[in-house]
Design an enzyme around this catalytic site. Structure first.
Site, PDB file in Angstrom:
ATOM      1  N   CYS A 119       0.771  -1.143   0.098  1.00 22.68           N
ATOM      2  CA  CYS A 119       0.097   0.048   0.034  1.00 22.68           C
ATOM      3  C   CYS A 119       0.981   1.365  -0.059  1.00 22.68           C
ATOM      4  CB  CYS A 119      -0.860   0.046   1.365  1.00 22.68           C
ATOM      5  SG  CYS A 119      -2.304  -1.392   1.178  1.00 22.68           S
ATOM      6  N   VAL A 120       0.194   2.473  -0.484  1.00 24.42           N
ATOM      7  CA  VAL A 120       1.173   3.690  -0.452  1.00 24.42           C
ATOM      8  C   VAL A 120       0.234   4.796   0.201  1.00 24.42           C
ATOM      9  CG1 VAL A 120       1.788   5.390  -1.824  1.00 24.42           C
ATOM     10  CG2 VAL A 120       2.107   3.091  -3.064  1.00 24.42           C
TER      11      VAL A 120
END
Lengths: 204, 165
Positions: B36-37
């Site tokens: 995830c970012v």
């Protein structure tokens, strides 16, 4: 996703049988008694996964579910750094706790994970009357949540909730504790529930 | 060069889980980013920030959790921070996360990398400048964002090290 109390009980019993077999193999490898907790079956919203697996460092051995159900989800053997060190030390007759996890620890973890998860899947698959095999293992030694969210992101069917089975295995003598966590794909879960309901139906 | 930092206190920070987002002046944190970012937008003139915990690059039309996807997170957060598109160039962005945690699995999926690529594309379209990033690699990251302290972003890793971007 909502499980009826009966479905939840059935899933718990399934995890119980699988985990008991895994605990036996761990007990043999450590040559010591291993206790297991009652499996917890929880439906968790993805935004709250961090309540179960946080930012602490952990070693996680991950298997994809294969066999009759391809891309069936993941099974994870999760141990803290301390437990991982104690486990390798016990198996290799060492005592040094103040060292980083090295290649030897990694291969020991992969092997222990492999044996335990194979036992877990064998037992559950036999009960269900299907074939479930683990893929070759993958290892992450980093933040527990970081590894786990990456697995959720690569589930084939995208979900907002995940069903987590979690059983804690502890070896009092060597102060080793680990968790077996199962993250089934939505389809796998439906199939398992259908098979379990078939088993529970009266056979008159 | 990165200077080692003390991780800021997180007790009062808003916890942004997978697929969640937040807009405001309050401290925000996301724990254990893997593939995830964290999309972090900041308006320095007003000291307001926005952050989303993006899990996948493309929503495919889904609307229920805008923070979960790169496209919907951008569509939601940019107007929330900058109602006038002419104001966009005053907004700056920082990105963190997008790692590949497993060598064996999902190598061909490369979700982390695709998340980062998608966000960079949308940021360029909106003419929002990326002023700092800590993305890719094989490491998990905990991100803490402090809009009221000039938009500082702290990143902690599993080994306990902490640095600011």
């Amino acid at each position: 996703m909502k499980l009826t109390p009966i479905q939840k009980d059935a899933m718990q019993e399934l995890a119980n049988i699988g985990a008991a077999h895994a605990a036996t193999t761990l007990s043999q490898m450590l040559n010591s008694q291993v206790d297991m907790s009652v499996p917890v079956v929880n439906v968790v919203d993805i935004s709250r996964v961090s309540d179960c697996l946080g930012e602490e460092f952990a070693a996680m051995v991950v298997f994809e579910l294969q066999g009759e159900i391809s891309h069936g989800g993941y099974v994870v053997f999760h141990v803290s750094k301390e437990s991982a060190l104690r486990m390798t030390n016990t198996m290799l007759g060492m005592t040094d706790m103040d060292r980083p996890l090295n290649e030897m620890d990694q291969s020991a973890l992969l092997e222990v994970g492999n044996i335990m998860v194979s036992a877990f899947l064998d037992a559950t698959a036999e009960l269900l009357g299907i074939v479930m095999l683990p893929s070759p293992p993958a290892l992450s030694m980093d933040m527990a949540h970081a590894a786990f969210e990456s697995l959720i992101a690569q589930l084939t069917i995208e979900v907002n909730e995940v069903l987590l089975f979690k059983t804690e295995l502890t070896c009092e003598e060597h102060k080793v504790a680990g968790n077996l966590i199962m993250l089934p794909e939505a389809e796998t879960l439906e199939k398992i529930i259908a098979l379990l309901e078939g088993l529970m139906a009266p056979t008159s | 060069m990165t200077v080692p930092e003390q991780e800021p206190r997180k007790e009062n920070a808003v916890m942004i889980g997978i697929g969640e987002h937040c807009v405001g002046k309050t401290a925000m944190t996301s724990i254990g980013l893997g593939s995830c970012v964290a999309l972090i937008l900041y308006d320095e003139s007003r000291k307001i920030g926005a952050m989303a915990h993006v899990m996948l690059p493309d929503s495919g039309g889904k609307q229920d959790r805008p923070g979960k996807y790169a496209d919907t997170a951008m569509k939601l957060l940019v107007p929330a921070l900058s109602p006038d598109p002419l104001h966009n160039r005053k907004i700056t962005a920082k990105l963190a996360g997008g790692a590949s945690m497993f060598e064996y699995f999902g190598k061909n999926l490369n979700i982390g990398e695709r998340n980062v690529e998608a966000l960079k594309k949308y940021l360029a379209e909106q003419k929002i400048r990326i002023v700092a990033e800590d993305v890719g690699g094989k490491v998990g990251r905990t991100v803490t964002f402090l809009p009221e302290e000039g938009g500082k972003v702290f990143i902690k890793r599993a080994d306990g090290s902490c640095h600011q971007i």
